[in-house]
Design a protein around this motif. Sequence first.
Motif, PDB file in Angstrom:
ATOM      1  N   GLU A 326       0.825  -1.209   0.000  1.00 20.50           N
ATOM      2  CA  GLU A 326       0.000   0.000   0.000  1.00 20.50           C
ATOM      3  C   GLU A 326       0.860   1.260   0.000  1.00 20.50           C
ATOM      4  O   GLU A 326       0.570   2.226  -0.713  1.00 20.50           O
ATOM      5  CB  GLU A 326      -0.915  -0.004   1.223  1.00 20.50           C
ATOM      6  N   GLN A 329       3.303   1.062  -3.442  1.00 19.09           N
ATOM      7  CA  GLN A 329       2.668   0.875  -4.763  1.00 19.09           C
ATOM      8  C   GLN A 329       3.590   0.094  -5.694  1.00 19.09           C
ATOM      9  O   GLN A 329       3.610   0.314  -6.908  1.00 19.09           O
ATOM     10  CB  GLN A 329       2.298   2.220  -5.378  1.00 19.09           C
ATOM     11  N   MET A 359       5.707  -0.236 -11.527  1.00 16.81           N
ATOM     12  CA  MET A 359       5.841  -0.773 -10.167  1.00 16.81           C
ATOM     13  C   MET A 359       7.298  -1.038  -9.821  1.00 16.81           C
ATOM     14  O   MET A 359       7.735  -0.816  -8.679  1.00 16.81           O
ATOM     15  CB  MET A 359       5.024  -2.054 -10.029  1.00 16.81           C
ATOM     16  N   LYS A 362       8.852   2.195  -8.822  1.00 13.30           N
ATOM     17  CA  LYS A 362       8.434   2.580  -7.468  1.00 13.30           C
ATOM     18  C   LYS A 362       9.111   1.713  -6.416  1.00 13.30           C
ATOM     19  O   LYS A 362       9.430   2.190  -5.319  1.00 13.30           O
ATOM     20  CB  LYS A 362       6.916   2.481  -7.354  1.00 13.30           C
TER      21      LYS A 362
END
Length: 391
Positions: A326, A329, A359, A362
């Motif tokens: 969460e 991400q 992703m 990130k």
Amino acid sequence: MHQPRLIMFAPAPVLRMGNRLRLDVKFVEGVAQHCEAWPGPVSCVLREGCGDIPFGAEYALDALPFDLRILGRHEPVALGHVEGADVILADADDTNLLSLVPLARQAGAKIAYVIEYTLQTRMQILMLDRQRSPLRKLRGAAWLLHQERRRRRAMHQADALQCNGYPAAESYGRLNGNAMTYMDGRLTPEVLATPADIKARQQHLRSGAPLRLIHSGRLEPMKGAQDLLPVMRELARLGVTAELDIYGSGSEAPAIAAGLAEFDGRVRLHPPVDFRNTLTRLNRESADLFLSCHRQSDPSCTYIEAMGGGLAVVGYANAMWRRMAELSQAGLHAPLGSVAGLAGRIATLDKDRETLIEMGDKALGFASARLFQDEFRRRMQHLRELVPATG
């Protein structure tokens, strides 16, 4: 000027080898870093009782960069073990150390606890123990509940609390007004994915080549290793062409090895490899996605270390990965124990590779902000603040 003494009660193994000691190499290196960061002498207390130390080396006691005291397997901690301390750092996961607060008070020392496992994780480990009968599991659960009351009382009474990971922080952080949360891991700048690594992975993904999955860690039921092949089986059923490289050893390894033939070389089992010199390179150069079947909610450093290689993660929604996913991400989670759920998440990313690439970016950013040196520096500052005169 007074130099404050730090006494650490560590969970590391130790073996006597005549007039020498066999110690875990990473433990010795870690305490040496504490010696460099702490503004005074550092002592360490270990307890005998381990059978072997796979990644160990022999040391002469007087050659260590810190004072070391060894307790017998059943020797209780006494006032003499903490006298002279200004700050005591102890592991709240160790039930033998939950009575340290009164001793610290008698010695005039501050005490900080470190906590990693939650009660939920301990119960998960207990229930996954195939060697215990239902009656023994019931007795074990009662014992865990009793120790949990002691543990919570000790952490509440301590001068500081350091929570390793999100589950520990959520379960125990409110018990102590001087609590901090940190991410345990071994990432350093030189093992992070480089722009060249990221570019090569993006080119591979955009080429439509088979998805390259990787898994590393102990191959044990409590780690979910028994789900690795079923996930690959479900991916094949969904029409996803993927490969999986598994690095590790454990009780599930023979079953995994026996099941490889059905995958025609697309799933490969390898022995454990060195983290710094090999695993980080494999994460950076030979994989597109990390597959985690971890069911426990412990703060496994595997997530952050895979993310340091620029890898997105798909794993079960245990308390640690659910929260990390969460915040970062950097991946997806599926219900605990749902092989179909894991395979479905991977299939979604296989079809939407631009999202997978995003992703991965990130993941690298999240991991880069939580390197070992930075987290260690925050922890040591937290301890130094218990002795204001040292700055």
